[in-house]
Design an enzyme around this catalytic site. Structure first.
Site, PDB file in Angstrom:
ATOM      1  N   ASP A 176       0.853  -1.185   0.000  1.00 35.56           N
ATOM      2  CA  ASP A 176       0.000   0.000   0.000  1.00 35.56           C
ATOM      3  C   ASP A 176       0.887   1.234   0.000  1.00 35.56           C
ATOM      4  O   ASP A 176       2.050   1.186  -0.422  1.00 35.56           O
ATOM      5  CB  ASP A 176      -0.926  -0.034   1.219  1.00 35.56           C
ATOM      6  CG  ASP A 176      -2.284   0.591   0.933  1.00 35.56           C
ATOM      7  OD1 ASP A 176      -2.335   1.822   0.742  1.00 35.56           O
ATOM      8  OD2 ASP A 176      -3.284  -0.150   0.870  1.00 35.56           O
ATOM      9  N   HIS A 194      -4.228   6.372   2.941  1.00 34.94           N
ATOM     10  CA  HIS A 194      -4.810   5.123   2.459  1.00 34.94           C
ATOM     11  C   HIS A 194      -4.197   3.912   3.165  1.00 34.94           C
ATOM     12  O   HIS A 194      -4.910   3.066   3.725  1.00 34.94           O
ATOM     13  CB  HIS A 194      -4.620   5.001   0.945  1.00 34.94           C
ATOM     14  CG  HIS A 194      -5.347   3.837   0.343  1.00 34.94           C
ATOM     15  ND1 HIS A 194      -4.780   2.582   0.237  1.00 34.94           N
ATOM     16  CD2 HIS A 194      -6.588   3.734  -0.183  1.00 34.94           C
ATOM     17  CE1 HIS A 194      -5.646   1.756  -0.329  1.00 34.94           C
ATOM     18  NE2 HIS A 194      -6.755   2.424  -0.593  1.00 34.94           N
ATOM     19  N   SER A 223     -11.191  -1.258  -1.088  1.00 36.11           N
ATOM     20  CA  SER A 223      -9.940  -1.153  -0.315  1.00 36.11           C
ATOM     21  C   SER A 223     -10.187  -1.382   1.163  1.00 36.11           C
ATOM     22  O   SER A 223      -9.355  -1.959   1.869  1.00 36.11           O
ATOM     23  CB  SER A 223      -9.323   0.239  -0.488  1.00 36.11           C
ATOM     24  OG  SER A 223      -8.475   0.306  -1.588  1.00 36.11           O
TER      25      SER A 223
END
Length: 671
Positions: free
Chosen positions: A179, A208, A386
């Site tokens: 990520d 994120h 996600s």
């Protein structure tokens, strides 16, 4: 000697380029002129797979990292190293890094070399098994909710608190995520983050990756992750590229996956993907798929986002659709859709009865974000597949904590699939393979031995060339079986009724087998249909069927598999290199010196062979020599074309080059 070789190299390049330029009045070729030639003539002669790649980068330039390719040599590293140096020199490419998987190489092109032309050059070179763009991948998140809510509906929805009565996790369990950089100083991540790495020199913590890490492993200071205790390893292969845009590339992802495998992780979180199909036409693995398959061989499960386009992911043979890597058909991958607070499919979530396995909460998920001075509380609600993926990864961590860190990934995968199957609902029927949402408590407590098996899937028939044999491949979805059997039905009237099928003689399968080779005795036009059946607890579950029609050349049609198309995610087609040479201009051949070849008429004439040997053994062994060869290959094709068309000019060039060929021969012998 090195000084002499360097002088000889510079003089040779000058000798090859300057006289034709001065005597013939040629201008150096412009890049767009070379691309035009590629689009009109050269493109038609390329393998179908290379043409497809070129069309992809033309239609959607944003699909891939500009000026970068992934290359896999044809053969082992020692055998192909000199030939690959020549292949890279032909396009002026520099090797950025090499991967263990298939000896694949990540290369960067010079500014003057177009991506299209480089793909063509590598595709024409017999030293190259395949070439592909460095596809971009994107974080599968939606825009974050601006409003902050102090609640986590998602954990009770999948019975995580009940699972905590059995285990809250174990630091001996190693989970990984690919990520963005995460905020290791976040109060909810300090204890459970065991290691970090990055593909970027100056990576900074981003929201994120931090949010994903919080869903997996937040310690319970402000929010709770699925695992309150675990060892999380994060490797940054994505970075922020604009407002609500997080992206990376295949090359960075592959490097991150290999690094996490080296760390000993058992499960990898992949909350990213691309809808640009990387699938090869010849059925072989593309570079990322090969890396993920290799991770599976090391016992690693990969959980991937199904994507946020609200579309069906199931791959059709004639027009691949999907979201990769979630749509790779490997038995160490789980593809995850997103559910909402009402246990329904999130409107944005991709789905697919074959290629998406289960769902997990993915709407308004509260988790950690980067702790900054302008944030009084470093937590946010975010939505996307996600956010669904780390729920499944976290539950996999609880399974390993409860049943042992050495539990095979196949058993972990089946527990996750079975827990969703036990919680199947009409709302999810036909939208995922299980028809349900993952459940933490059921994944820990389900008695697999007492449940009916999950049927094998994705049965495919591959006729083996130059034989009458058929290779059958499938995926097993149940790990421990009482029996696994191959069955067949002859003729055109077969359906899925048990009475139509009989056991295939000469084939005995073990419970973990996923391939078999058969030799049916068929006349031209006759049809045979196969299926694979699993048995457990006295219950049988069979895959969808796949049919084969015999032809006169023993190459039949692939019939229907459980998705109705008889193909796996790679489809069919030709990716081989064309017969003959791979040169352009001047009658040049594969890897020959274009101008010298044009002057003498054959790449095997003694002076040409000598110059080629000097290139391979002297020039390509140093960076300076490689740059000189790159310069030569940039200008020489058009010059060679001019020489080949003019006999008088050919004679002058031969006269000019002869002494240099003699000196080159001496240099090679001296080396």
């Amino acid at each position: 000697m090195r000084l002499f070789t360097a002088w000889m190299a510079a003089a040779l390049v000058a000798a090859l380029l300057l006289p034709p330029l001065l005597s013939g009045g040629l201008e150096p070729p412009e890049d767009d002129r070379r691309v035009a030639a590629l689009s009109a003539e050269r493109l038609a002669a390329l393998p179908a797979s290379a043409r497809t790649l070129i069309e992809t980068v033309r239609d959607n330039p944003d699909c891939c990292v500009p000026g970068e390719l992934l290359i896999r040599p044809a053969g082992d590293a020692a055998e192909t190293e000199p030939r690959m140096r020549a292949a890279h020199a032909l396009v002026g490419a520099n090797v950025v890094r090499r991967f263990r998987t298939g000896n694949a190489e990540h290369v960067r092109l010079p500014s003057w070399m177009s991506l299209e032309e480089a793909i063509a050059a590598y595709a024409e070179d017999p030293a190259v098994a395949y070439v592909e763009p460095n596809y971009r991948v994107y974080a599968a998140q939606l825009d974050p909710e601006p409003e902050f809510y102090d609640q986590q509906w998602n954990l009770p929805a999948i019975d995580v608190p009940q699972a905590w009565d059995l285990t809250t996790g174990d630091p001996a369990v190693r989970l990984g995520q690919v990520d963005t950089e995460i905020d290791t100083a976040h109060p909810d991540l300090q204890q459970n983050v065991a290691g970090t790495g990055s593909q970027f020199d100056d990576s900074q913590p981003e929201d994120h990756g931090t949010h994903v890490a919080g869903v997996i492993a937040a310690e319970g200071e402000g929010v709770a992750g699925v695992n309150l205790q675990v060892s999380l390893y994060s490797h940054a292969a994505l970075e922020v590229a604009g407002p609500n845009r997080v992206e990376g590339s295949f090359a960075d992802v592959i490097a991150a996956v290999e690094a996490l495998v080296d760390e000993g992780v058992r499960v990898i979180n992949a909350s990213f993907g691309t809808d640009e199909s990387p699938l090869r036409d010849d059925g072989e693995d593309d570079t990322l798929k090969a890396a993920l398959r290799a991770a599976g061989e090391q016992g690693v499960l990969v959980v991937a986002a199904a994507g946020n386009a609200g579309e069906e992911n199931d791959t059709e043979s004639d027009e691949p659709t999907g979201f990769w890597p979630a749509s790779y058909r490997l038995d160490n991958i789980i593809s995850v859709a997103a559910s909402d607070e009402d246990d329904e499919r999130a409107s944005f979530s991709n789905f697919g009865e074959t290629d998406v396995h289960l769902a997990a909460p993915g709407v308004d998920i509260l988790s950690a974000v980067v702790d900054r001075p302008d944030r009084p509380d470093p937590y946010e609600f975010r939505s996307g597949t996600s956010m669904a993926v780390p729920h499944v990864v976290g539950i996999a961590g609880l399974v390993l904590a409860q049943h042992g860190v050495d539990t095979p990934y196949q058993a972990v995968r089946e527990r996750l699939l079975m827990s969703a199957r036990l919680n199947a609902s009409p709302d999810w029927e036909g939208l995922t393979a299980t028809g349900g949402i993952v459940n933490a408590y059921d994944a820990l407590t389900v008695d697999l031995a007492g449940l009916p098996p999950f049927a094998p899937s994705r049965l495919r028939i591959n006729p083996l060339p130059d034989t009458s044999e058929l290779e059958l491949t499938w995926l097993n979805n149940s790990y421990q079986l009482d029996a696994l059997a191959l069955e067949h039905c002859e003729g055109d009237g077969c359906d899925d009724a048990d009475a139509d099928f009989q056991a295939t003689g000469g084939v005995t399968l073990e419970s973990g087998d996923q391939e078999a080779v058969v030799s049916p005795a068929l006349d031209e036009g006759e049809t045979i249909t196969y299926r694979v059946c699993a048995e457990r607890a006295s219950v049988r579950a069979c895959s969808g069927s796949a049919s084969y029609v015999a032809t006169s050349d023993d190459n039949g049609d692939n019939g229907n598999d459980d998705n109705g198309n008889g193909n796996d995610d790679n489809g069919n087609g030709d990716n081989g290199a064309p017969d003959g040479d791979n040169g352009t201009g001047g009658g040049g051949g594969g890897g020959g010196c274009f101008i010298a070849t044009a002057a003498w008429g054959s790449e095997w004439d003694a002076p040409v062979a000598t110059l080629r040997q000097f290139r391979d053994e002297a020039l390509l062994t140093s960076r300076a020599g490689q740059e000189l060869v790159s310069l030569y290959y940039h200008f020489s094709p058009a010059i060679a074309d001019r020489i080949a068309e003019d006999e008088e000019l050919r004679a002058r060039v031969r006269q000019w080059l002869a002494p240099f060929a003699a000196v080159a021969e001496q240099a090679v012998e001296a080396e």
